[in-house]
Design an enzyme around this catalytic site. Structure first.
Site, mmCIF file in Angstrom:
data_model
loop_
_atom_site.group_PDB
_atom_site.id
_atom_site.type_symbol
_atom_site.label_atom_id
_atom_site.label_comp_id
_atom_site.label_asym_id
_atom_site.label_seq_id
_atom_site.Cartn_x
_atom_site.Cartn_y
_atom_site.Cartn_z
ATOM 1 N N THR A 1 0.838 -1.200 0.034
ATOM 2 C CA THR A 1 -0.120 0.069 -0.227
ATOM 3 C C THR A 1 0.808 1.260 -0.107
ATOM 4 O OG1 THR A 1 -1.941 -1.103 1.252
ATOM 5 C CG2 THR A 1 -1.591 1.316 1.558
ATOM 6 N N GLY B 1 -6.253 -3.535 7.515
ATOM 7 C CA GLY B 1 -7.030 -2.392 7.523
ATOM 8 C C GLY B 1 -8.366 -2.543 8.332
HETATM 9 N N1 ASP Z 1 -4.493 -1.203 4.652
HETATM 10 C C1 ASP Z 1 -4.546 -1.828 3.455
HETATM 11 C C2 ASP Z 1 -5.871 -2.472 3.426
HETATM 12 O O1 ASP Z 1 -6.470 -3.146 4.443
HETATM 13 C C3 ASP Z 1 -3.511 -3.042 3.272
HETATM 14 C C4 ASP Z 1 -2.055 -2.528 3.483
HETATM 15 O O2 ASP Z 1 -1.887 -1.576 3.897
HETATM 16 O O3 ASP Z 1 -1.210 -3.589 3.525
HETATM 17 O O4 ASP Z 1 -6.607 -2.614 2.357
#
Ligand code: ASP
Length: 336
Positions: A203, A257
């Site tokens: 991300t 998340g």
């Molecule tokens: N936060 C992101 C999600 O849950 C994934 C990540 O940051 O690795 O979609």
């Protein structure tokens, strides 16, 4: 008289030739490229060099905007577009796959000066979701649009539309196949990428402070490998994965998340800064090492205040991250 006139003309000609100098020496850009179990022993020298190069390019691209007295909003968008276009990160090209083998992208952006915000969720054909989030913020009365509606809006806003196959990368496809095999073996109903799965992270996020003293934040992601049923994570949720507010700070998050949503991580950090007067470092540690860890979530944040103080705090083994300020060159780090 004529000499004075000539001098005035020469001066007028000279002024635009001066490089646009930042009025404020505090212009700062901080980025992340995802958090997780990123260990040096699992990384080849080539892979590490490629990540360092991509992070440096993203930092330099965004900082060039700030140096020309551009807005923090323009800087975070430009930075994330570079990262979305890189196949290394789980955002834009290089996004992870859903259970059905699709790439569904989430992104959000927030303007600290006006507290305006925009987000898109579950989009599949917009090349740069971060620009779609910005269009939602600036060209519509809404904050968040999802799926087909968001795609129709992005099309009408003149954003670049691509075939869904544009987002396909072998590495992420293989990661999905590995999880599907594991799911079969364990007969687990809900197998999602474990934190030690190397391909889980990526991300991307950016926070910036411009020469006018305004903050902005942006986050973009493909979410989690093997996600289903239109799952949306924290990245496009204002207050969870992204926050920017000139009264406190700018935040972009990465990690599990669901935990970041339940704890409203980005806003919680900003609230500690705003109401308790905590430094960004202390507020981030309180939420990441305190609440997030206690609840069992993993990940990290980048946080920046109006004085140019910033923090990069995570409870995972590593986080791709970097910073650049008026005082120095781009600095990139990966491991703890
Ligand atoms: N936060 C992101 C999600 O849950 C994934 C990540 O940051 O690795 O979609």
């Amino acid at each position: 008289m004529r000499i004075i006139g000539l001098a005035v003309v020469m001066l007028a000609l000279l002024i635009p030739m001066q490089p646009a100098l930042a009025q404020n020496g505090k212009i700062t850009l901080v980025i992340h490229g995802g958090a997780g179990t990123i260990l040096k022993k699992n990384m080849t020298a080539e892979a590490e060099a490629a990540y360092r190069e991509a992070l440096t390019l993203a930092l330099n691209t965004g900082f060039a905007v700030l140096e020309k007295n551009g807005s923090s909003l323009d800087a975070v968008e430009a930075t994330l577009r570079v990262m979305e276009d890189s196949p290394l990160f789980n955002a834009g090209k290089g996004a992870v796959f859903t259970h059905d083998g699709r790439n569904e992208l989430d992104a959000s952006i927030m303007n600290g000066a006006t507290k305006s915000a925009g987000a898109v969720g579950g989009v599949t054909i917009i090349r740069n979701p971060i620009s779609a989030a910005r269009a939602v913020m600036e060209k519509s009365p809404h904050v968040m649009m999802t799926g087909r509606g968001a795609e129709l809006f992005a099309t009408s806003a003149g954003l670049e539309i691509v075939d869904p196959s544009y987002f396909w990368t072998e590495r992420r496809w293989k990661a999905l196949q590995d999880i599907l095999v594991r799911e079969k073996e364990t007969s687990a109903a809900w197998e999602i990428a474990k934190s030690e799965d190397e391909t889980r992270f990526g991300t991307v996020g950016a926070v910036a402070l411009d020469s006018q003293g305004n903050l902005a934040a942006a986050t973009s992601t493909g979410g989690m490998t093997n996600k289903r049923f239109g799952r949306v994570g924290d990245s496009p949720i204002i207050g969870a994965g992204t926050w920017a507010d000139n009264d406190s700070c700018a935040v972009s998050a990465t990690g599990d998340g669901e935990y970041f949503i339940r704890l409203a991580v980005a806003r919680d950090i900003a609230a500690l800064v705003e109401y308790k007067g905590m430094t960004v470092e202390k507020a981030s540690a309180e939420v990441i090492h305190g609440k997030l860890t206690a609840l069992g979530g993993e990940g990290g944040v980048i946080v920046l205040d109006r004085k140019g103080n910033f923090a990069m705090v995570f409870n995972s083994e590593g986080m791709y991250r970097g910073s650049i300020t008026a005082a120095g060159a781009a600095k990139v780090e990966i491991y703890k």
